[in-house]
Design a protein around this motif. Structure first.
Motif, PDB file in Angstrom:
ATOM      1  N   TYR A  83      -4.602  31.764 -25.924  1.00  0.00           N
ATOM      2  CA  TYR A  83      -3.710  31.545 -24.787  1.00  0.00           C
ATOM      3  C   TYR A  83      -2.990  32.841 -24.422  1.00  0.00           C
ATOM      4  N   LEU A  84      -2.494  33.565 -25.436  1.00  0.00           N
ATOM      5  CA  LEU A  84      -1.738  34.782 -25.171  1.00  0.00           C
ATOM      6  C   LEU A  84      -2.621  35.901 -24.621  1.00  0.00           C
ATOM      7  N   ILE A  85      -3.857  35.971 -25.087  1.00  0.00           N
ATOM      8  CA  ILE A  85      -4.796  36.953 -24.539  1.00  0.00           C
ATOM      9  C   ILE A  85      -5.028  36.682 -23.050  1.00  0.00           C
ATOM     10  N   GLU A  86      -5.243  35.408 -22.731  1.00  0.00           N
ATOM     11  CA  GLU A  86      -5.494  35.042 -21.339  1.00  0.00           C
ATOM     12  C   GLU A  86      -4.248  35.260 -20.477  1.00  0.00           C
ATOM     13  N   ALA A  87      -3.082  34.907 -21.009  1.00  0.00           N
ATOM     14  CA  ALA A  87      -1.842  35.018 -20.240  1.00  0.00           C
ATOM     15  C   ALA A  87      -1.470  36.470 -19.959  1.00  0.00           C
ATOM     16  N   THR A  88      -1.751  37.352 -20.918  1.00  0.00           N
ATOM     17  CA  THR A  88      -1.370  38.761 -20.763  1.00  0.00           C
ATOM     18  C   THR A  88      -2.491  39.617 -20.186  1.00  0.00           C
ATOM     19  N   GLY A  89      -3.732  39.151 -20.322  1.00  0.00           N
ATOM     20  CA  GLY A  89      -4.860  39.967 -19.904  1.00  0.00           C
ATOM     21  C   GLY A  89      -5.156  41.094 -20.868  1.00  0.00           C
ATOM     22  N   ALA A  90      -4.690  40.952 -22.119  1.00  0.00           N
ATOM     23  CA  ALA A  90      -4.890  42.000 -23.118  1.00  0.00           C
ATOM     24  C   ALA A  90      -6.380  42.252 -23.357  1.00  0.00           C
ATOM     25  N   ASP A  91      -6.724  43.499 -23.512  1.00  0.00           N
ATOM     26  CA  ASP A  91      -8.113  43.893 -23.727  1.00  0.00           C
ATOM     27  C   ASP A  91      -8.408  43.890 -25.227  1.00  0.00           C
ATOM     28  N   ILE A  92      -8.594  42.709 -25.774  1.00  0.00           N
ATOM     29  CA  ILE A  92      -8.850  42.554 -27.202  1.00  0.00           C
ATOM     30  C   ILE A  92      -9.573  41.232 -27.421  1.00  0.00           C
ATOM     31  N   THR A  93     -10.402  41.176 -28.445  1.00  0.00           N
ATOM     32  CA  THR A  93     -11.134  39.943 -28.732  1.00  0.00           C
ATOM     33  C   THR A  93     -10.311  39.035 -29.629  1.00  0.00           C
ATOM     34  N   LEU A  94     -10.694  37.762 -29.656  1.00  0.00           N
ATOM     35  CA  LEU A  94      -9.993  36.796 -30.504  1.00  0.00           C
ATOM     36  C   LEU A  94     -10.088  37.162 -31.990  1.00  0.00           C
ATOM     37  N   PRO A  95     -11.268  37.525 -32.515  1.00  0.00           N
ATOM     38  CA  PRO A  95     -11.324  37.927 -33.933  1.00  0.00           C
ATOM     39  C   PRO A  95     -10.438  39.136 -34.236  1.00  0.00           C
ATOM     40  N   GLU A  96     -10.370  40.085 -33.313  1.00  0.00           N
ATOM     41  CA  GLU A  96      -9.547  41.280 -33.540  1.00  0.00           C
ATOM     42  C   GLU A  96      -8.065  40.934 -33.575  1.00  0.00           C
ATOM     43  N   ILE A  97      -7.609  40.106 -32.633  1.00  0.00           N
ATOM     44  CA  ILE A  97      -6.188  39.754 -32.590  1.00  0.00           C
ATOM     45  C   ILE A  97      -5.805  38.880 -33.773  1.00  0.00           C
ATOM     46  N   THR A  98      -6.738  38.058 -34.247  1.00  0.00           N
ATOM     47  CA  THR A  98      -6.463  37.202 -35.404  1.00  0.00           C
ATOM     48  C   THR A  98      -6.151  38.044 -36.638  1.00  0.00           C
ATOM     49  N   VAL A  99      -6.930  39.094 -36.856  1.00  0.00           N
ATOM     50  CA  VAL A  99      -6.689  39.990 -37.994  1.00  0.00           C
ATOM     51  C   VAL A  99      -5.328  40.662 -37.861  1.00  0.00           C
ATOM     52  N   LEU A 100      -5.013  41.158 -36.665  1.00  0.00           N
ATOM     53  CA  LEU A 100      -3.736  41.834 -36.445  1.00  0.00           C
ATOM     54  C   LEU A 100      -2.547  40.901 -36.678  1.00  0.00           C
ATOM     55  N   LEU A 101      -2.666  39.663 -36.195  1.00  0.00           N
ATOM     56  CA  LEU A 101      -1.565  38.707 -36.353  1.00  0.00           C
ATOM     57  C   LEU A 101      -1.365  38.311 -37.812  1.00  0.00           C
ATOM     58  N   ASN A 102      -2.463  38.038 -38.514  1.00  0.00           N
ATOM     59  CA  ASN A 102      -2.345  37.698 -39.935  1.00  0.00           C
ATOM     60  C   ASN A 102      -1.763  38.859 -40.734  1.00  0.00           C
ATOM     61  N   ASP A 103      -2.200  40.080 -40.422  1.00  0.00           N
ATOM     62  CA  ASP A 103      -1.676  41.260 -41.128  1.00  0.00           C
ATOM     63  C   ASP A 103      -0.175  41.405 -40.885  1.00  0.00           C
ATOM     64  N   ARG A 104       0.240  41.247 -39.629  1.00  0.00           N
ATOM     65  CA  ARG A 104       1.662  41.410 -39.288  1.00  0.00           C
ATOM     66  C   ARG A 104       2.517  40.323 -39.941  1.00  0.00           C
ATOM     67  N   PHE A 105       2.009  39.083 -39.917  1.00  0.00           N
ATOM     68  CA  PHE A 105       2.754  37.984 -40.521  1.00  0.00           C
ATOM     69  C   PHE A 105       2.842  38.160 -42.030  1.00  0.00           C
ATOM     70  N   GLU A 106       1.735  38.554 -42.644  1.00  0.00           N
ATOM     71  CA  GLU A 106       1.720  38.728 -44.101  1.00  0.00           C
ATOM     72  C   GLU A 106       2.705  39.814 -44.532  1.00  0.00           C
ATOM     73  N   ALA A 107       2.800  40.874 -43.739  1.00  0.00           N
ATOM     74  CA  ALA A 107       3.771  41.921 -44.045  1.00  0.00           C
ATOM     75  C   ALA A 107       5.197  41.390 -43.922  1.00  0.00           C
ATOM     76  N   ARG A 108       5.393  40.483 -42.975  1.00  0.00           N
ATOM     77  CA  ARG A 108       6.739  39.916 -42.732  1.00  0.00           C
ATOM     78  C   ARG A 108       7.199  39.050 -43.901  1.00  0.00           C
ATOM     79  N   ILE A 109       6.256  38.386 -44.576  1.00  0.00           N
ATOM     80  CA  ILE A 109       6.628  37.485 -45.677  1.00  0.00           C
ATOM     81  C   ILE A 109       6.414  38.136 -47.031  1.00  0.00           C
ATOM     82  N   ASP A 110       6.258  39.436 -47.034  1.00  0.00           N
ATOM     83  CA  ASP A 110       5.931  40.167 -48.257  1.00  0.00           C
ATOM     84  C   ASP A 110       6.930  39.918 -49.381  1.00  0.00           C
TER      85      ASP A 110
END
Length: 246
Positions: A83-110
């Motif tokens: 939804y966020l990719i479509e809403a923003t028009g970001a030039d990124i694939t779903l698998p790529e954004i999934t990795v980035l989001l999991n990495d960022r969240f995991e760092a947040r709960i470190d």
């Protein structure tokens, strides 16, 4: 409520460890199992996910609208990120954004995650009474295993991750899968959820629901009770949720 769905996945990573000395189901009350959502229900992390989404998309040059938060809360990452990719028009694939989001969240709960009020007490009570208990989350296994370090993996008979079922919430598959693995009838399972997406999944599976709204309000309905926090929930309360339907 009944729902005809494909057979739930039996992903090899799904965790199941029945505690020794557990009371047989037939000797218990009508309540056969308690199934709990994770983010926003047991741990105060719904805001962490939104912060991760805001940060990742900012790195990509996009600003997220605060109104989108209610749209993406509680759902699987494929849906929210898509939804966020479509809403923003970001030039990124779903698998790529999934990795980035999991990495960022995991760092947040470190360094651990804050538990919701009443969560530790409720989990301790369920364990003390050998009540079969499952953690059922749309989050991926890598995230669940990190959060379990704060919740205590010994508090759960079974954990089910969003990437371990063919269809995750709002489909009923995760809750049907959890009930099946615990040997419980869905109609005799109490589910605790914080979002409309999770509530829809649990009710489609035929479970009784306690809603503890986190980001957006949830209205009471047949087979559903809405409470202000887990401080209002204990084993006796969950038992009446089941027996009151018969």
């Amino acid at each position: 409520m009944t729902s005809t769905v494909p057979a739930p996945s039996t992903h090899p990573q799904a965790r199941n460890s029945v505690r020794a000395g557990e009371t047989p189901l037939a000797e218990r009350s009508a309540l056969q199992a308690v199934l709990l959502d994770m983010d926003g229900t047991l741990v105060d992390t719904e805001g962490f996910w939104w912060d991760a989404e805001v940060a990742v998309f900012a790195d990509l040059g996009h600003v997220l609208d605060e109104s989108w938060r209610e749209v993406v809360v509680g759902g699987p990452m494929t849906r929210s990120a898509g939804y966020l990719i479509e809403a923003t028009g970001a030039d990124i694939t779903l698998p790529e954004i999934t990795v980035l989001l999991n990495d960022r969240f995991e760092a947040r709960i470190d360094h651990g995650v804050p538990l919701m009020p009443g969560a530790a007490r409720l989990l301790a009570e369920l364990a003390a009474h050998s009540m079969p208990t499952a953690l059922v989350s749309a989050s991926h296994r890598r995230i669940i295993d990190r959060v379990l370090e704060s919740l205590g993996p010994d508090k759960f008979t079974l954990t089910v991750a969003g990437d371990e079922v063919t269809r995750t919430k709002p489909h009923p598959d995760p809750y049907l899968h959890a009930a099946m693995r615990l040997g419980a009838a869905p109609v005799q399972c109490a589910v605790i959820e914080d979002t409309a997406t999770g509530v829809a999944a649990a009710e489609a599976a035929g479970c009784r629901v306690v809603a503890v709204p986190s980001v957006a309000p949830i209205a009471p309905a047949f087979g559903r009770v809405v409470v202000g926090s887990l401080e209002e929930v204990d084993l006796a309360f969950l038992g009446t949720l089941i027996t009151g339907m018969h």
